[in-house]
Design a protein around this motif. Structure first.
Motif, PDB file in Angstrom:
ATOM      1  N   VAL A 188       0.866  -1.182   0.000  1.00 34.57           N
ATOM      2  CA  VAL A 188       0.000   0.000   0.000  1.00 34.57           C
ATOM      3  C   VAL A 188       0.904   1.233   0.000  1.00 34.57           C
ATOM      4  O   VAL A 188       1.746   1.405   0.890  1.00 34.57           O
ATOM      5  CB  VAL A 188      -0.917   0.038   1.238  1.00 34.57           C
ATOM      6  CG1 VAL A 188      -1.784   1.297   1.223  1.00 34.57           C
ATOM      7  CG2 VAL A 188      -1.787  -1.210   1.311  1.00 34.57           C
ATOM      8  N   VAL A 189       0.734   2.057  -1.033  1.00 35.09           N
ATOM      9  CA  VAL A 189       1.503   3.291  -1.134  1.00 35.09           C
ATOM     10  C   VAL A 189       0.527   4.457  -0.969  1.00 35.09           C
ATOM     11  O   VAL A 189      -0.508   4.512  -1.653  1.00 35.09           O
ATOM     12  CB  VAL A 189       2.219   3.391  -2.502  1.00 35.09           C
ATOM     13  CG1 VAL A 189       2.961   4.733  -2.628  1.00 35.09           C
ATOM     14  CG2 VAL A 189       3.198   2.231  -2.662  1.00 35.09           C
ATOM     15  N   GLY A 190       0.847   5.367  -0.070  1.00 30.59           N
ATOM     16  CA  GLY A 190       0.036   6.573   0.098  1.00 30.59           C
ATOM     17  C   GLY A 190       0.743   7.738  -0.570  1.00 30.59           C
ATOM     18  O   GLY A 190       1.957   7.715  -0.766  1.00 30.59           O
ATOM     19  N   ALA A 191      -0.021   8.743  -0.961  1.00 32.53           N
ATOM     20  CA  ALA A 191       0.565   9.944  -1.557  1.00 32.53           C
ATOM     21  C   ALA A 191      -0.222  11.152  -1.077  1.00 32.53           C
ATOM     22  O   ALA A 191      -1.451  11.186  -1.193  1.00 32.53           O
ATOM     23  CB  ALA A 191       0.516   9.868  -3.083  1.00 32.53           C
ATOM     24  N   GLY A 192       0.495  12.121  -0.503  1.00 32.76           N
ATOM     25  CA  GLY A 192      -0.193  13.298   0.005  1.00 32.76           C
ATOM     26  C   GLY A 192       0.740  14.471   0.172  1.00 32.76           C
ATOM     27  O   GLY A 192       1.948  14.361  -0.070  1.00 32.76           O
ATOM     28  N   ARG A 193       0.164  15.593   0.566  1.00 28.57           N
ATOM     29  CA  ARG A 193       0.933  16.831   0.667  1.00 28.57           C
ATOM     30  C   ARG A 193       1.192  17.235   2.124  1.00 28.57           C
ATOM     31  O   ARG A 193       2.303  17.595   2.469  1.00 28.57           O
ATOM     32  CB  ARG A 193       0.172  17.958  -0.044  1.00 28.57           C
ATOM     33  CG  ARG A 193       0.064  17.749  -1.561  1.00 28.57           C
ATOM     34  CD  ARG A 193      -1.089  18.532  -2.159  1.00 28.57           C
ATOM     35  NE  ARG A 193      -1.006  19.939  -1.862  1.00 28.57           N
ATOM     36  CZ  ARG A 193      -0.351  20.834  -2.612  1.00 28.57           C
ATOM     37  NH1 ARG A 193       0.245  20.441  -3.717  1.00 28.57           N
ATOM     38  NH2 ARG A 193      -0.323  22.096  -2.274  1.00 28.57           N
ATOM     39  N   SER A 194       0.160  17.170   2.968  1.00 27.19           N
ATOM     40  CA  SER A 194       0.305  17.665   4.339  1.00 27.19           C
ATOM     41  C   SER A 194       1.176  16.720   5.173  1.00 27.19           C
ATOM     42  O   SER A 194       0.956  15.506   5.176  1.00 27.19           O
ATOM     43  CB  SER A 194      -1.081  17.821   4.970  1.00 27.19           C
ATOM     44  OG  SER A 194      -1.133  17.226   6.238  1.00 27.19           O
ATOM     45  N   PRO A 195       2.179  17.246   5.870  1.00 28.32           N
ATOM     46  CA  PRO A 195       3.050  16.385   6.683  1.00 28.32           C
ATOM     47  C   PRO A 195       2.275  15.594   7.734  1.00 28.32           C
ATOM     48  O   PRO A 195       2.529  14.403   7.938  1.00 28.32           O
ATOM     49  CB  PRO A 195       4.016  17.375   7.349  1.00 28.32           C
ATOM     50  CG  PRO A 195       3.966  18.612   6.508  1.00 28.32           C
ATOM     51  CD  PRO A 195       2.594  18.656   5.901  1.00 28.32           C
ATOM     52  N   GLY A 196       1.304  16.246   8.393  1.00 26.19           N
ATOM     53  CA  GLY A 196       0.542  15.567   9.447  1.00 26.19           C
ATOM     54  C   GLY A 196      -0.256  14.399   8.891  1.00 26.19           C
ATOM     55  O   GLY A 196      -0.309  13.313   9.485  1.00 26.19           O
ATOM     56  N   ARG A 197      -0.864  14.602   7.731  1.00 28.04           N
ATOM     57  CA  ARG A 197      -1.661  13.529   7.133  1.00 28.04           C
ATOM     58  C   ARG A 197      -0.765  12.406   6.601  1.00 28.04           C
ATOM     59  O   ARG A 197      -1.138  11.231   6.655  1.00 28.04           O
ATOM     60  CB  ARG A 197      -2.540  14.104   6.025  1.00 28.04           C
ATOM     61  CG  ARG A 197      -3.665  14.962   6.590  1.00 28.04           C
ATOM     62  CD  ARG A 197      -4.523  15.587   5.536  1.00 28.04           C
ATOM     63  NE  ARG A 197      -5.749  16.107   6.120  1.00 28.04           N
ATOM     64  CZ  ARG A 197      -6.862  16.328   5.431  1.00 28.04           C
ATOM     65  NH1 ARG A 197      -6.901  16.091   4.147  1.00 28.04           N
ATOM     66  NH2 ARG A 197      -7.935  16.790   6.040  1.00 28.04           N
ATOM     67  N   ARG A 198       0.411  12.768   6.095  1.00 28.99           N
ATOM     68  CA  ARG A 198       1.322  11.716   5.627  1.00 28.99           C
ATOM     69  C   ARG A 198       1.811  10.874   6.810  1.00 28.99           C
ATOM     70  O   ARG A 198       1.938   9.657   6.702  1.00 28.99           O
ATOM     71  CB  ARG A 198       2.488  12.329   4.854  1.00 28.99           C
ATOM     72  CG  ARG A 198       2.096  12.677   3.413  1.00 28.99           C
ATOM     73  CD  ARG A 198       3.272  13.135   2.586  1.00 28.99           C
ATOM     74  NE  ARG A 198       3.640  14.502   2.876  1.00 28.99           N
ATOM     75  CZ  ARG A 198       4.744  14.886   3.500  1.00 28.99           C
ATOM     76  NH1 ARG A 198       5.630  13.985   3.893  1.00 28.99           N
ATOM     77  NH2 ARG A 198       4.977  16.160   3.723  1.00 28.99           N
ATOM     78  N   HIS A 199       2.049  11.534   7.933  1.00 32.03           N
ATOM     79  CA  HIS A 199       2.432  10.807   9.146  1.00 32.03           C
ATOM     80  C   HIS A 199       1.309   9.839   9.535  1.00 32.03           C
ATOM     81  O   HIS A 199       1.553   8.676   9.872  1.00 32.03           O
ATOM     82  CB  HIS A 199       2.717  11.814  10.259  1.00 32.03           C
ATOM     83  CG  HIS A 199       3.168  11.182  11.532  1.00 32.03           C
ATOM     84  ND1 HIS A 199       4.464  10.752  11.719  1.00 32.03           N
ATOM     85  CD2 HIS A 199       2.483  10.872  12.654  1.00 32.03           C
ATOM     86  CE1 HIS A 199       4.557  10.210  12.925  1.00 32.03           C
ATOM     87  NE2 HIS A 199       3.379  10.265  13.518  1.00 32.03           N
ATOM     88  N   ALA A 200       0.064  10.339   9.462  1.00 30.70           N
ATOM     89  CA  ALA A 200      -1.089   9.485   9.798  1.00 30.70           C
ATOM     90  C   ALA A 200      -1.190   8.308   8.832  1.00 30.70           C
ATOM     91  O   ALA A 200      -1.575   7.198   9.226  1.00 30.70           O
ATOM     92  CB  ALA A 200      -2.376  10.310   9.765  1.00 30.70           C
ATOM     93  N   ALA A 201      -0.830   8.524   7.559  1.00 31.27           N
ATOM     94  CA  ALA A 201      -0.895   7.449   6.563  1.00 31.27           C
ATOM     95  C   ALA A 201       0.090   6.337   6.908  1.00 31.27           C
ATOM     96  O   ALA A 201      -0.223   5.143   6.779  1.00 31.27           O
ATOM     97  CB  ALA A 201      -0.616   8.002   5.166  1.00 31.27           C
ATOM     98  N   ALA A 202       1.278   6.738   7.359  1.00 31.50           N
ATOM     99  CA  ALA A 202       2.268   5.725   7.765  1.00 31.50           C
ATOM    100  C   ALA A 202       1.759   4.970   8.990  1.00 31.50           C
ATOM    101  O   ALA A 202       1.843   3.738   9.058  1.00 31.50           O
ATOM    102  CB  ALA A 202       3.606   6.395   8.053  1.00 31.50           C
ATOM    103  N   ALA A 203       1.174   5.716   9.942  1.00 29.92           N
ATOM    104  CA  ALA A 203       0.656   5.067  11.157  1.00 29.92           C
ATOM    105  C   ALA A 203      -0.515   4.135  10.825  1.00 29.92           C
ATOM    106  O   ALA A 203      -0.720   3.121  11.488  1.00 29.92           O
ATOM    107  CB  ALA A 203       0.217   6.134  12.168  1.00 29.92           C
TER     108      ALA A 203
END
Ligand SMILES: [Zn+2]
Ligand SMILES: [Zn+2]
Length: 347
Positions: A188-203
């Motif tokens: 699963v690969v996520g792609a986003g702009r906001s640092p907080g949301r990208r952190h949440a995607a990893a979590a």
């Protein structure tokens, strides 16, 4: 009761006011709302004036049964429930096509009937799903966005050996990552702009999370040499559908989940020559909602970690305005009881 009602002429577009308590019609129960998610679709409807004076929005909620109407058998006062906001008659063409949000024979809570930004809501009994004893009641509010994600993943038709891109990691994208994990997808690969949301995607369980401000999805695929078996387009970003079609492996499917009026240029050569699929996903079926409640209450998916803030009804109009520019905010819940209880004890 207190409710957040649409007030198109008010500066914030909504206002907290007293409205009559709902009374159950035959076949309905009244639910005391424990928590209701503030959804981006509501935020946009308010921002762009697509609301009706006095309308009560809010479609991601759960709570306790406080009154059981005539003919609403099988429910008891005090029962914790998750509410499926989408009524479905099950017989009309829309229901047969698995598009219950197009069914006009049943209420759509928070859209065509009063929703969850209120202390109490009248709900048809067949739109309730019981929460198991001991599960936090607030979790009922998490089922709706997860159901949206489960429907999108079902349309992507992916399996364990597949690699999937979740393009856009807001509330629905993050729930999609959970849904893909639950489906056992390999990568699963996520792609986003906001640092907080990208952190949440990893979590949430994404193996790789791309910062699309630094590297495009096309560049990532050129580097790794592995195309995706499916893309869930949850970003509504300009060019995202075109880019998604470019990075699909033959036979892959792009599921467009983000609701946007923007036009996209779809390359028809690969669509035909590589047998690609392009499909829209809106809302969910009743079975997706039931499955979402089961996933949430199993405790296996840490959906509660997506909560950025809990606010009372009084603070909800302001929160709905702040979500127009969400930044790192992922999910905000309105907790009607918080107005009388004081600040959120969880901080
Ligand atoms: Zn929503
Ligand atoms: Zn129907």
């Amino acid at each position: 009761m207190k409710a957040v009602v649409c007030a198109p002429d008010a500066p914030e577009g909504t206002a907290v006011t007293d409205v009559p308590d709902p009374a159950p019609e035959p076949g309905e129960v009244v639910v005391e709302v424990n928590a209701c998610g503030l959804c981006g679709s509501d935020v946009h409807a308010i921002e762009h004036g697509r609301t009706v004076e006095g309308q009560i929005l809010g479609h991601e909620f759960g709570g306790h049964v406080v009154e059981v109407g005539p003919e609403a058998r099988g429910w008891r006062v005090g029962q914790a429930v998750a509410v499926n906001p989408l009524g479905a008659c099950g017989r009309c063409r829309a229901c047969r096509k698995e598009l219950p949000f197009r069914c006009t024979a049943a209420p759509n809570l928070g859209i065509t009937a009063p929703g969850g930004y209120a202390e109490y809501v009248a709900v048809p009994a067949d739109q309730l799903v019981a929460m198991p004893d001991g599960a936090p009641v607030e979790w009922g509010a998490h089922a709706e966005p997860l159901a949206v994600a489960l429907r999108a993943v079902a349309l992507a038709a992916v399996g364990p050996a597949d690699s999937v891109l979740v393009y856009g990691v807001g509330a629905i994208g993050l729930n999609a990552i959970f849904a893909l994990r639950a489906a056992g997808v390999e990568s699963v690969v996520g792609a986003g702009r906001s640092p907080g949301r990208r952190h949440a995607a990893a979590a949430a369980g994404a193996d790789i999370v791309l910062d699309t401000r630094a590297v495009s999805v096309r560049e990532h695929v050129a580097r790794t040499g592995r195309r995706f078996d499916a893309v869930l387009e949850c970003s509504a970003a300009e060019g995202a559908v075109e880019e998604s079609m470019d990075v699909l492996a033959p036979g892959g499917t792009c599921v467009v989940v983000a609701l946007t009026s923007a036009a996209a240029k779809v390359p028809l050569g690969p669509l035909v020559g590589e047998g690609l699929g392009l499909v829209g996903s809106c809302a969910f079926r009743p079975i997706d909602f039931t499955a979402a409640v089961a996933h949430v209450t199993s405790g296996r998916l840490p959906v509660a970690d997506l909560i950025s803030e809990r606010v009372g009804l009084q603070e909800t109009p302001d929160a709905l305005v702040r979500l127009r520019r969400p930044g790192d905010l992922v999910r905000v819940l309105t907790v009607p009881g918080a107005d009388s209880r004081g600040p959120d004890p969880a901080g």
